[in-house]
Design a protein around this motif. Structure first.
Motif, mmCIF file in Angstrom:
data_model
loop_
_atom_site.group_PDB
_atom_site.id
_atom_site.type_symbol
_atom_site.label_atom_id
_atom_site.label_comp_id
_atom_site.label_asym_id
_atom_site.label_seq_id
_atom_site.Cartn_x
_atom_site.Cartn_y
_atom_site.Cartn_z
ATOM 1 N N VAL A 73 5.661 -44.095 28.855
ATOM 2 C CA VAL A 73 5.237 -45.204 29.729
ATOM 3 C C VAL A 73 4.041 -44.773 30.577
ATOM 4 O O VAL A 73 3.084 -45.546 30.762
ATOM 5 N N LEU A 74 4.053 -43.553 31.084
ATOM 6 C CA LEU A 74 2.937 -43.045 31.884
ATOM 7 C C LEU A 74 1.649 -42.998 31.065
ATOM 8 O O LEU A 74 0.586 -43.440 31.531
ATOM 9 N N VAL A 75 1.727 -42.496 29.843
ATOM 10 C CA VAL A 75 0.542 -42.403 28.981
ATOM 11 C C VAL A 75 0.005 -43.789 28.645
ATOM 12 O O VAL A 75 -1.209 -44.036 28.728
ATOM 13 N N ILE A 76 0.891 -44.715 28.285
ATOM 14 C CA ILE A 76 0.467 -46.083 27.956
ATOM 15 C C ILE A 76 -0.180 -46.749 29.166
ATOM 16 O O ILE A 76 -1.206 -47.426 29.044
ATOM 17 N N THR A 77 0.392 -46.537 30.344
ATOM 18 C CA THR A 77 -0.180 -47.097 31.577
ATOM 19 C C THR A 77 -1.566 -46.530 31.848
ATOM 20 O O THR A 77 -2.493 -47.282 32.189
ATOM 21 N N LEU A 78 -1.731 -45.227 31.682
ATOM 22 C CA LEU A 78 -3.042 -44.611 31.917
ATOM 23 C C LEU A 78 -4.079 -45.097 30.907
ATOM 24 O O LEU A 78 -5.244 -45.323 31.265
ATOM 25 N N GLN A 126 -9.144 -50.986 31.008
ATOM 26 C CA GLN A 126 -9.568 -51.998 31.968
ATOM 27 C C GLN A 126 -10.787 -51.521 32.754
ATOM 28 O O GLN A 126 -11.691 -52.301 33.043
ATOM 29 N N ALA A 127 -10.810 -50.259 33.109
ATOM 30 C CA ALA A 127 -11.919 -49.727 33.902
ATOM 31 C C ALA A 127 -13.216 -49.706 33.086
ATOM 32 O O ALA A 127 -14.294 -49.943 33.626
ATOM 33 N N THR A 128 -13.119 -49.412 31.801
ATOM 34 C CA THR A 128 -14.338 -49.361 30.981
ATOM 35 C C THR A 128 -14.786 -50.739 30.521
ATOM 36 O O THR A 128 -15.920 -50.896 30.099
#
Length: 65
Positions: A50-55, A61-63
């Protein structure tokens, strides 16, 4: 002798504490005293996934901006 049953919530709290490096050695020993390590490994894998998918989602989104 403390015969506590390890709950799912207790496993999640232990995994998160270990992930952030704040779990005491006493709690670590207590977690594995009466239970198998497999529930901790499985829930730890899910939390890391979940952490990896969130990151990845945050980076996309940022790019895209």
């Amino acid at each position: 002798m403390d015969e506590r049953k390890v709950t799912v919530w207790g496993i999640i709290k232990s995994v998160l504490a270990a992930l952030f490096g704040v779990q005491s050695q006493q709690q670590h020993q207590q977690d594995f005293k009466h239970s198998s390590p497999w529930p901790f490994i499985i829930i730890g894998g899910i939390i890391i996934g979940v952490l990896v998918i969130t990151l990845i989602a945050i980076a996309q989104q940022a790019t895209a901006i």
